[in-house]
Design an enzyme around this catalytic site. Structure first.
Site, PDB file in Angstrom:
ATOM      1  N   THR A  90       0.748  -1.100   0.012  1.00 42.16           N
ATOM      2  CA  THR A  90       0.176   0.014   0.085  1.00 42.16           C
ATOM      3  C   THR A  90       0.938   1.206   0.163  1.00 42.16           C
ATOM      4  O   THR A  90       0.303   2.474   0.117  1.00 42.16           O
ATOM      5  CB  THR A  90      -1.032  -0.028   1.305  1.00 42.16           C
ATOM      6  OG1 THR A  90       0.017  -0.314   2.442  1.00 42.16           O
ATOM      7  CG2 THR A  90      -1.937  -0.978   1.220  1.00 42.16           C
ATOM      8  N   GLY A  91       2.188   1.105   0.037  1.00 50.82           N
ATOM      9  CA  GLY A  91       3.007   2.202  -0.020  1.00 50.82           C
ATOM     10  C   GLY A  91       3.534   2.955  -1.231  1.00 50.82           C
ATOM     11  O   GLY A  91       3.066   2.154  -2.102  1.00 50.82           O
ATOM     12  N   CYS A 134      17.858   4.708  -3.093  1.00 46.17           N
ATOM     13  CA  CYS A 134      17.610   5.436  -4.295  1.00 46.17           C
ATOM     14  C   CYS A 134      18.648   6.337  -4.850  1.00 46.17           C
ATOM     15  O   CYS A 134      18.755   6.448  -6.063  1.00 46.17           O
ATOM     16  CB  CYS A 134      16.235   6.072  -4.414  1.00 46.17           C
ATOM     17  SG  CYS A 134      15.858   7.193  -2.736  1.00 46.17           S
ATOM     18  N   GLN A 179      16.565  15.869  -3.485  1.00 43.64           N
ATOM     19  CA  GLN A 179      15.830  14.599  -3.531  1.00 43.64           C
ATOM     20  C   GLN A 179      14.166  14.949  -3.097  1.00 43.64           C
ATOM     21  O   GLN A 179      13.856  15.747  -2.301  1.00 43.64           O
ATOM     22  CB  GLN A 179      16.050  13.665  -2.297  1.00 43.64           C
ATOM     23  CG  GLN A 179      17.750  13.206  -2.605  1.00 43.64           C
ATOM     24  CD  GLN A 179      18.247  12.060  -1.551  1.00 43.64           C
ATOM     25  OE1 GLN A 179      19.339  12.407  -1.430  1.00 43.64           O
ATOM     26  NE2 GLN A 179      17.232  10.997  -1.322  1.00 43.64           N
ATOM     27  N   SER A 201       8.806  11.922  -2.616  1.00 46.67           N
ATOM     28  CA  SER A 201       8.217  10.699  -2.580  1.00 46.67           C
ATOM     29  C   SER A 201       9.276   9.747  -1.952  1.00 46.67           C
ATOM     30  O   SER A 201       8.996   8.757  -1.779  1.00 46.67           O
ATOM     31  CB  SER A 201       7.749  10.501  -4.063  1.00 46.67           C
ATOM     32  OG  SER A 201       8.914  10.747  -4.903  1.00 46.67           O
ATOM     33  N   GLY A 202      10.580  10.095  -1.855  1.00 42.88           N
ATOM     34  CA  GLY A 202      11.448   9.176  -1.311  1.00 42.88           C
ATOM     35  C   GLY A 202      11.121   8.943   0.047  1.00 42.88           C
ATOM     36  O   GLY A 202      11.990   8.039   0.603  1.00 42.88           O
ATOM     37  N   LYS A 238      25.244   6.365   3.353  1.00 42.36           N
ATOM     38  CA  LYS A 238      24.585   5.092   2.664  1.00 42.36           C
ATOM     39  C   LYS A 238      25.309   5.341   1.315  1.00 42.36           C
ATOM     40  O   LYS A 238      25.526   4.382   0.716  1.00 42.36           O
ATOM     41  CB  LYS A 238      23.082   5.327   2.423  1.00 42.36           C
ATOM     42  CG  LYS A 238      22.273   4.594   3.548  1.00 42.36           C
ATOM     43  CD  LYS A 238      20.906   4.945   3.619  1.00 42.36           C
ATOM     44  CE  LYS A 238      19.993   4.956   4.830  1.00 42.36           C
ATOM     45  NZ  LYS A 238      18.568   5.484   4.645  1.00 42.36           N
ATOM     46  N   HIS A 287      14.617  12.096  -8.378  1.00 45.32           N
ATOM     47  CA  HIS A 287      15.650  12.959  -7.563  1.00 45.32           C
ATOM     48  C   HIS A 287      16.660  13.358  -8.645  1.00 45.32           C
ATOM     49  O   HIS A 287      17.037  12.801  -9.628  1.00 45.32           O
ATOM     50  CB  HIS A 287      16.755  11.767  -6.809  1.00 45.32           C
ATOM     51  CG  HIS A 287      16.089  11.212  -5.678  1.00 45.32           C
ATOM     52  ND1 HIS A 287      14.739  11.735  -4.904  1.00 45.32           N
ATOM     53  CD2 HIS A 287      16.055  10.068  -4.762  1.00 45.32           C
ATOM     54  CE1 HIS A 287      14.261  11.064  -3.905  1.00 45.32           C
ATOM     55  NE2 HIS A 287      15.231  10.125  -3.774  1.00 45.32           N
TER      56      HIS A 287
HETATM   57  N1  LIG Z   1      10.285   6.139  -1.623  1.00 48.95           N
HETATM   58  C1  LIG Z   1      11.476   5.681  -2.023  1.00 48.95           C
HETATM   59  O1  LIG Z   1      11.745   6.740  -3.043  1.00 48.95           O
HETATM   60  C2  LIG Z   1      12.254   4.743  -1.849  1.00 48.95           C
HETATM   61  C3  LIG Z   1      13.372   4.602  -2.338  1.00 48.95           C
HETATM   62  C4  LIG Z   1      14.004   3.186  -2.177  1.00 48.95           C
HETATM   63  C5  LIG Z   1      13.772   2.588  -1.062  1.00 48.95           C
HETATM   64  N2  LIG Z   1      12.681   2.974  -0.282  1.00 48.95           N
HETATM   65  C6  LIG Z   1      12.486   1.773   0.916  1.00 48.95           C
HETATM   66  O2  LIG Z   1      11.087   1.234   0.755  1.00 48.95           O
HETATM   67  C7  LIG Z   1      10.408   1.181   1.859  1.00 48.95           C
HETATM   68  C8  LIG Z   1       8.996   1.717   1.852  1.00 48.95           C
HETATM   69  O3  LIG Z   1       9.115   3.118   1.467  1.00 48.95           O
HETATM   70  P1  LIG Z   1       7.680   3.921   0.821  1.00 48.95           P
HETATM   71  O4  LIG Z   1       8.456   5.162   0.459  1.00 48.95           O
HETATM   72  O5  LIG Z   1       6.931   2.935   0.121  1.00 48.95           O
HETATM   73  O6  LIG Z   1       6.969   3.931   2.350  1.00 48.95           O
HETATM   74  P2  LIG Z   1       5.397   4.316   2.613  1.00 48.95           P
HETATM   75  O7  LIG Z   1       4.832   4.944   1.361  1.00 48.95           O
HETATM   76  O8  LIG Z   1       5.336   4.935   3.928  1.00 48.95           O
HETATM   77  O9  LIG Z   1       4.651   2.539   2.753  1.00 48.95           O
HETATM   78  C9  LIG Z   1       5.100   2.031   3.715  1.00 48.95           C
HETATM   79  C10 LIG Z   1       4.666   0.521   3.735  1.00 48.95           C
HETATM   80  O10 LIG Z   1       5.003  -0.251   4.465  1.00 48.95           O
HETATM   81  C11 LIG Z   1       3.977  -0.847   5.178  1.00 48.95           C
HETATM   82  N3  LIG Z   1       3.989  -0.934   6.473  1.00 48.95           N
HETATM   83  C12 LIG Z   1       4.145  -0.120   7.586  1.00 48.95           C
HETATM   84  N4  LIG Z   1       4.255  -0.746   8.710  1.00 48.95           N
HETATM   85  C13 LIG Z   1       4.082  -2.053   8.738  1.00 48.95           C
HETATM   86  C14 LIG Z   1       4.006  -3.308   9.291  1.00 48.95           C
HETATM   87  N5  LIG Z   1       4.037  -3.200  10.611  1.00 48.95           N
HETATM   88  N6  LIG Z   1       3.791  -4.490   8.625  1.00 48.95           N
HETATM   89  C15 LIG Z   1       3.668  -4.579   7.354  1.00 48.95           C
HETATM   90  N7  LIG Z   1       3.639  -3.476   6.482  1.00 48.95           N
HETATM   91  C16 LIG Z   1       3.966  -2.390   7.198  1.00 48.95           C
HETATM   92  C17 LIG Z   1       2.846   0.322   4.875  1.00 48.95           C
HETATM   93  O11 LIG Z   1       1.430  -0.311   5.159  1.00 48.95           O
HETATM   94  P3  LIG Z   1       0.170   0.616   5.396  1.00 48.95           P
HETATM   95  O12 LIG Z   1      -0.033   1.285   4.280  1.00 48.95           O
HETATM   96  O13 LIG Z   1      -0.744  -0.541   6.080  1.00 48.95           O
HETATM   97  O14 LIG Z   1       0.805   1.567   6.661  1.00 48.95           O
HETATM   98  C18 LIG Z   1       3.133   0.642   3.538  1.00 48.95           C
HETATM   99  O15 LIG Z   1       2.591  -0.392   2.440  1.00 48.95           O
HETATM  100  C19 LIG Z   1      11.380   1.764   3.031  1.00 48.95           C
HETATM  101  O16 LIG Z   1      12.277   1.053   3.508  1.00 48.95           O
HETATM  102  C20 LIG Z   1      11.970   2.903   2.358  1.00 48.95           C
HETATM  103  O17 LIG Z   1      13.577   3.330   2.743  1.00 48.95           O
HETATM  104  C21 LIG Z   1      11.950   3.994  -0.657  1.00 48.95           C
END
Ligand SMILES: NC(=O)c1ccc[n+]([C@@H]2O[C@H](COP(=O)([O-])OP(=O)(O)OC[C@H]3O[C@@H](n4cnc5c(N)ncnc54)[C@H](OP(=O)(O)O)[C@@H]3O)[C@@H](O)[C@H]2O)c1
Length: 340
Positions: free
Chosen positions: A16-17, A133, A160, A163-164, A217, A246
């Protein structure tokens, strides 16, 4: 270990994220051979319905038995969840591609960018890490230069997108822009300051050495992916009020001379890169052009006249796609074809 199959049972954890959502779309767009897709998120999202092509799939909460029968799991639910659940998934016989920072610097876990070090997938033991990223888009560009002229030092400043930080940060910028445009005071929760019409030289937490975790990182992951601990890297990472994409100002010093024209030719021939470098026509990489596609854009390639072998560049890529979802699905594709 898994066997090569025609189609795989795939899970997206954090479905959902911001990244998870894009992973679902990317699996479809890249025609990944999915037999069944399972979607996981927190208990808050249990029962929510998401679409994958024509199929509607209910989001599940995770438990000890969730990963039984799953072949490949793409994780993007944060480091704490990856710490707990990635080993559980791997123990169930599933291969994990993890987007969080949890496993990236573990010497037992490959950290992979398909255009740079796909061979590292050979030695995975069930968990593969997807880099940060900002690191991904930089190493895609550094790799051909390193192969040709051996990189000595990299100085990078990032710009950056929000959305990151995930979906809450995208909502926060939107809400602040709306409030300020209507003469209302903005509020914030995700960042320590207003992000609209501002720049924050602060991404992730500060460390004892004065750098942020995000900056370190970039230093450590770059060396691991390029398999060269001798490369000097220093980074300043900045959050800017951009929704997607970014950008990075990158200065590279090489051991052997590699003039700007040669760098331009090397990059034009390299996989995953589009050279956008025609300043006279106002053409250079822009975050808004990088967003919504998979290539890493590079331009403003020019000699750094202050050192003997220096090059300056401007790089832009979609942080949610190449910086996360696309890289993870590319890894899954190579695994499926070669290294499962
Ligand atoms: N955004 C980027 O550009 C990017 C790039 C590289 C890596 N990342 C990494 O990818 C990961 C997610 O990032 P995002 O940007 O997508 O964050 P986000 O939009 O905040 O989404 C977080 C996701 O994790 C789920 N979640 C949270 N707590 C949980 C739990 N206890 N059990 C199971 N699922 C849980 C959330 O579910 P709910 O909706 O139910 O809360 C949601 O699906 C992070 O580790 C981040 O560092 C992000």
């Amino acid at each position: 270990m898994l066997k090569k199959k025609g189609k795989y049972i795939v899970a997206v954890v954090g479905a959902t994220g911001a990244v998870g959502n894009e992973m679902i779309k990317t699996l479809e767009m890249r025609n990944f051979p999915v037999e069944q897709l399972r979607l996981f998120a927190s208990e808050r999202s249990e029962g929510k319905v998401l679409e994958f092509g024509d199929t509607e799939i209910k989001v599940e909460a995770i438990n000890e038995n969730s990963f039984k029968g799953i072949d490949i799991a793409l994780f993007s639910a944060g480091a704490e969840r990856s710490k707990i659940w990635a080993p559980v998934a791997a123990k169930s016989g599933c291969v994990v591609v993890d987007n969080s920072s949890q496993w990236r610097m573990d010497p037992e876990i490959p950290l992979v960018v398909p255009e740079v070090n796909p061979h590292d997938l050979k030695w995975h033991k069930g968990i593969i890490a997807n880099p940060n990223c900002s690191t991904i888009q930089m190493v895609v560009v550094l790799k051909p230069i390193h192969d040709a002229a051996k990189i000595k030092r990299v100085v990078v400043t990032t710009f950056q997108a929000v959305s990151g930080t995930g979906k809450r940060a995208v909502a926060e910028l939107r809400q602040q822009v709306a409030a300020l445009s209507n003469g209302q005071p903005p509020s914030w929760e995700v960042y320590p300051h207003q992000i609209a019409f501002n720049c924050l030289p602060h991404i992730d937490t500060f460390l004892d050495n004065g750098y942020t975790k995000e900056e370190m990182k970039m230093v450590n992951e770059t060396r691991k992916i390029l398999e060269d601990a001798s490369i000097g890297v220093t980074a300043t990472t900045v959050r800017v009020p951009v929704f997607f994409g970014h950008s990075e100002a990158v200065n590279v010093e090489t051991r052997r001379a590699c003039p700007a024209d040669e760098v331009r030719a090397l990059l034009a021939a390299a996989p995953g890169i589009k050279v956008v470098d025609d300043p006279a026509a106002n053409r250079y990489p822009l975050a808004i052009d990088a967003a919504g596609q998979d290539l890493t854009l590079v331009g403003r390639i020019r000699q750094d006249e202050s050192v003997p072998n220096g090059i300056n560049m401007w790089i832009a890529a979609d942080n949610i796609r190449k910086g996360a979802a696309t890289n993870a699905v590319q890894i899954a594709q190579i695994l499926g074809e070669k290294y499962l």
